[in-house]
Design an enzyme around this catalytic site. Sequence first.
Site, mmCIF file in Angstrom:
data_model
loop_
_atom_site.group_PDB
_atom_site.id
_atom_site.type_symbol
_atom_site.label_atom_id
_atom_site.label_comp_id
_atom_site.label_asym_id
_atom_site.label_seq_id
_atom_site.Cartn_x
_atom_site.Cartn_y
_atom_site.Cartn_z
ATOM 1 C CE1 TYR A 168 1.131 -0.317 4.357
ATOM 2 C CE2 TYR A 168 0.186 1.868 4.310
ATOM 3 C CZ TYR A 168 0.968 0.923 4.929
ATOM 4 O OH TYR A 168 1.596 1.221 6.112
ATOM 5 N NE ARG A 174 6.823 3.997 -0.130
ATOM 6 C CZ ARG A 174 6.632 4.778 0.928
ATOM 7 N NH1 ARG A 174 7.643 5.061 1.739
ATOM 8 N NH2 ARG A 174 5.454 5.301 1.172
ATOM 9 C CE LYS A 229 3.393 2.965 3.008
ATOM 10 N NZ LYS A 229 3.722 3.279 4.402
ATOM 11 C CD GLU A 235 10.529 2.128 9.984
ATOM 12 O OE1 GLU A 235 10.508 3.022 9.129
ATOM 13 O OE2 GLU A 235 10.412 0.919 9.708
ATOM 14 C CG LEU A 258 8.467 2.752 4.472
ATOM 15 C CD1 LEU A 258 7.870 1.496 3.855
ATOM 16 C CD2 LEU A 258 7.383 3.747 4.832
#
Lengths: 282, 282
Positions: free
Chosen positions: A33, A52, A146, A179, A203
């Site tokens: 996504y 991406r 992702k 993160e 990511l």
Amino acid sequence: MPELASVNGVVTPIEEATVPIEDRGYQFGDAVYEVIASYGGRLLAFEAHLQRLTRSMKALAFAPMPLDSLRGAVVGLFERAEIARAAVYLQVSRGVAPRNHAYGAAMDPQIVITVREVVEKPAELRERGAAVITVPDERWQRCDIKTVQLVPNAMAKQKALDAGAFDAIFISREGEVREGTSSNLFAVRDGCLITHPLTPNILPGITRRLVLDICRRERLTVEERIFLEDDLFAADEVFLCGTITEVLPVAAVDGQPIGDGGAGAITKRLYDGLLALAVGTG
Amino acid sequence: MPELASVNGVVTPIEEATVPIEDRGYQFGDAVYEVIASYGGRLLAFEAHLQRLTRSMKALAFAPMPLDSLRGAVVGLFERAEIARAAVYLQVSRGVAPRNHAYGAAMDPQIVITVREVVEKPAELRERGAAVITVPDERWQRCDIKTVQLVPNAMAKQKALDAGAFDAIFISREGEVREGTSSNLFAVRDGCLITHPLTPNILPGITRRLVLDICRRERLTVEERIFLEDDLFAADEVFLCGTITEVLPVAAVDGQPIGDGGAGAITKRLYDGLLALAVGTG
């Protein structure tokens, strides 16, 4: 300005949109996504998000899909929704098939899109900064892809809220700062920015990249390197960045104040720089 | 004997069953599941599966759900489908809500069930044994919770098939043998069985537990302990076990034959013991 969903091109209100139970996104988390934000009716870094997404699909060996059709699907729904400040959610799953771990030959990817109004963060949070907690990083080892496998992120975010904080920061078992649950993280010390390098453990954030671009332009020193939890506590400034997060100061980590506890000078400068980019004046 | 699906009690053919796109199972992999097999119209170890599902739901802080209603939903659909040799798939997701990592207060869990005919494994595979490959375990660190976050499992299974093998075995970065993509693993050496102990890194398999029960009854020695890839290659017998896998001999790992390369004596004995349990004569 209706909030809308599209499932393979069929447009409905979001609450009415459905997918088959045997969509592999539902039974295997086998979907990727993107979230894209618009400012004044203009999608920020749209091409970078599409790139991406394509990379994520490739990493999971999804059937290839022409970028034009994805782009067209997003733009079509975004224009129809007429929401100037929108969060566009774009999910592509591998496809629909009787449940089986193996996916075999190519199946048709399923495209789900929603367009919603962005709920802006309170001005006070942006000015005073957010409190965060640290949590062990128990996620899988390919966080650079992702996917919708977001249970650890959801659990960590909820744990933060339950503790009265805004977000949680994933720390590896070696003590490395990775993160946030839906954002990347930067620390600033003595005028130098530090952020985790691009590895399979974080990511490759689009906003992270925009921030790095602004840093280069403004001649701010940045080190992309592994750093430890202790470095976080010793930082003058810490901020999170992401599509909806934008650039958000962190005021405290696990109850310990960072720097002077509010939004630092470099954090403010980067937030202003990002907004300028977003509204097309940067 | 129709194959059927139920979504929160609404029964349809499987292909027609749908869920909202904002079911958190779809957007966050925020769902847990069980697969239960029936033999001659009788569900094997049904209560153990329900207990494990409850444990998974609790681990993710889902709203509690009366076991009776889950049990009733499964039995209702199973009886309606009238499939004597069925695979019952039961998925419970946290609920439906506008997309947000945090899940906040309790929401109504969504219950999806399908009942299908089991496709039996070829007799030749059961007699000659399966070839498997090894893959690095890149999954998250809570594999004891049976979530639908199955991308690494799906990728590993497909990699095995592409290599002409039947399944893949996850090996930790320390070289520890964990489990298959949808099964646990046992090795046999000098008459002693070895299997990975129950830790957050493997699924607490129901069939694994049934096999351990049979071993106890038949006075076979079992060690539940960490063992290494090298121990696998030195084993006399290796087998996988799981609800659909049952007890399946492994003939070769990464192209190297195990023992004599076929189904070993202990593996056969445990397979027979499991089937006897399943049909109610064990």
